[in-house]
Design an enzyme around this catalytic site. Structure first.
Site, PDB file in Angstrom:
ATOM      1  CB  THR A   1      21.873 -39.522  46.051  1.00  0.00           C
ATOM      2  OG1 THR A   1      22.983 -39.121  45.263  1.00  0.00           O
ATOM      3  CG2 THR A   1      22.312 -39.594  47.505  1.00  0.00           C
TER       4      THR A   1
ATOM      5  N   GLY B   1      20.528 -34.232  45.192  1.00  0.00           N
ATOM      6  CA  GLY B   1      20.590 -33.132  44.235  1.00  0.00           C
ATOM      7  C   GLY B   1      22.034 -32.715  44.010  1.00  0.00           C
TER       8      GLY B   1
ATOM      9  NE  ARG C   1      30.482 -33.832  42.196  1.00  0.00           N
ATOM     10  CZ  ARG C   1      29.324 -34.261  42.686  1.00  0.00           C
ATOM     11  NH1 ARG C   1      29.137 -35.535  42.909  1.00  0.00           N
ATOM     12  NH2 ARG C   1      28.352 -33.418  42.939  1.00  0.00           N
ATOM     13  CB  VAL C   2      34.124 -35.963  46.781  1.00  0.00           C
ATOM     14  CG1 VAL C   2      33.271 -36.426  47.948  1.00  0.00           C
ATOM     15  CG2 VAL C   2      35.269 -36.952  46.533  1.00  0.00           C
ATOM     16  N   GLY C   3      30.915 -35.392  45.854  1.00  0.00           N
ATOM     17  CA  GLY C   3      29.750 -34.550  46.117  1.00  0.00           C
ATOM     18  C   GLY C   3      29.459 -34.435  47.602  1.00  0.00           C
ATOM     19  CG  ASP C   4      25.387 -33.857  48.593  1.00  0.00           C
ATOM     20  OD1 ASP C   4      25.687 -34.446  47.532  1.00  0.00           O
ATOM     21  OD2 ASP C   4      24.222 -33.808  49.025  1.00  0.00           O
TER      22      ASP C   4
ATOM     23  N   GLY D   1      25.330 -31.764  44.615  1.00  0.00           N
ATOM     24  CA  GLY D   1      26.077 -31.828  45.859  1.00  0.00           C
ATOM     25  C   GLY D   1      26.892 -30.592  46.192  1.00  0.00           C
TER      26      GLY D   1
HETATM   27  N1  ASP Z   1      24.036 -35.439  45.703  1.00  0.00           N
HETATM   28  C1  ASP Z   1      24.678 -36.319  44.775  1.00  0.00           C
HETATM   29  C2  ASP Z   1      26.000 -35.753  44.344  1.00  0.00           C
HETATM   30  O1  ASP Z   1      26.146 -34.543  44.250  1.00  0.00           O
HETATM   31  C3  ASP Z   1      23.866 -36.598  43.557  1.00  0.00           C
HETATM   32  C4  ASP Z   1      22.426 -36.961  43.758  1.00  0.00           C
HETATM   33  O2  ASP Z   1      21.812 -36.599  44.725  1.00  0.00           O
HETATM   34  O3  ASP Z   1      21.859 -37.636  42.921  1.00  0.00           O
HETATM   35  O4  ASP Z   1      26.878 -36.509  44.041  1.00  0.00           O
END
Ligand code: ASP
Length: 344
Positions: free
Chosen positions: A205, A257, A233-236, A259
């Site tokens: 990210t 990291g 799925r959706v992360g942070d 999410g």
């Molecule tokens: N934070 C991102 C997610 O959860 C992944 C990443 O930071 O690499 O999708």
């Protein structure tokens, strides 16, 4: 003391007091412009953002340019060349936020090269903040963003074929960790993403925040999210207050990291609120990391989250759960990669 004596004394002592305060860091002029980005690939991102900032451009334009740099890099895991979900589809998440708390975001966007620019378009031309999936793609196409083929990059194809053998979703702590990155290299060029010796590679990210010469803050995040995630799925990363938060009175923060852990604590909003209470960027990030670890100390050993923050004085800091989180800083004073401190 008469008025004349008082004025005379003040004239003598004022410079001394000012010098003392500046040593203590109280009244120092802010370091600006400045841009800070997650991971070592942030060096290239910062260079693109600096093109804007060094010409007295707006932080918002700088962070968009920085995020686009990663989305444009061939074989980079952030954009369309990133790794797919478990159904073999690359879905992109991105958001952007400016000094007026305007914000825009996309999630689960397919076949569009510059999700950060779609996010900005949403921010600037619609009454909404977040568009997802097919609706986000329809909006992008209607606004002139070309629809790409959607075919996986060669390295993503290979990695996905390997992954299908076990089909196990297992987030990796730091794919971007420097010593580990030396283990292998996917693609060519100075900013080609790296992968583990065993070929595993499942997140990346780019988050960046900047302050321009007018003292205004903005931030952006762009990602293909966790590889092999459940479709949808959706992360942070595209969630305002989780993957990115900007408050022009206080500061800005971004994260990388796992999410789900960041969303649970509204991570970057929390970091900015800690800065509002007077904590330094590093301490604010540390307190947010502690919040995640406290919730589940056993699980925390197996995951990584890193926060990165900038305040209105141009001071920055980061903190991560585990070793290995790095970030890049560019200002007139420096242009380098820093190792983040960590908790465990
Ligand atoms: N934070 C991102 C997610 O959860 C992944 C990443 O930071 O690499 O999708």
């Amino acid at each position: 003391m008469n008025r004349r004596k008082f004025l005379h004394l003040s004239a003598l002592t004022a410079p001394l007091l000012a010098a003392k305060k500046s040593i203590a860091g109280n009244f120092e002029a802010p370091v600006k412009p400045i841009v800070i980005s997650t991971w070592d690939s942030g060096m290239a991102v910062n260079a693109a953002a600096w093109e804007v900032l060094s010409k007295k451009g707006r932080a918002l334009d700088a962070v968009e340019a920085g995020a686009m740099k990663m989305e444009n890099t061939p074989d980079c895991c952030v954009g369309l060349d990133g790794y797919p979900d478990r159904d073999g589809i690359v879905t992109l998440d991105s958001c952007i936020m400016d000094e007026y708390s305007n914000c825009g975001a996309v999630a689960g966007l397919e076949r569009i090269k510059h999700p950060v620019s779609v996010a900005r378009k949403i921010m600037e031309t619609t009454p909404h903040v977040l568009l997802v999936g097919a609706g986000a793609q329809q909006f992008a196409v209607q606004n002139g963003f070309p629809l790409e083929s959607g075919e996986l990059s060669e390295s993503a194809k290979k990695a996905y074929a390997d992954w299908l053998k076990k089909s196990e979703y297992k987030p990796v702590i730091n794919i971007e960790n420097l010593p580990v990155r030396q283990a292998g290299k996917k693609g060519n060029g100075p900013f080609a993403p790296m992968f583990f010796e065993d070929g595993s590679f499942n997140h990346d990210t780019m988050g960046l925040v900047a302050m321009d010469s007018s003292n205004n803050l903005s931030g952006a995040v762009t990602t293909s999210g966790m590889a092999y995630k459940i479709h949808g799925r959706v992360g942070d990363s595209p969630i305002i207050g989780a993957g990115l938060f900007v408050d022009n009175e206080v500061g800005a923060a971004t994260s990388s990291g796992l999410g789900e852990e960041v969303i649970r604590i509204c991570g970057t909003h929390l970091v900015v609120e800690f800065m509002r209470q007077g904590l330094s960027p590093e301490m604010a990030c540390k307190k947010a990391v502690e919040r995640i670890v406290k919730r589940n100390p056993k699980k925390a050993k197996e995951l990584q989250v890193g926060f990165l923050a900038l305040n209105k004085k141009g001071q920055y800091g980061a903190y991560a759960i585990q070793k290995g989180f790095v970030f890049s800083v560019k200002s007139e004073r420096e242009n380098q990669i820093h190792q983040s401190k960590f908790l465990l």
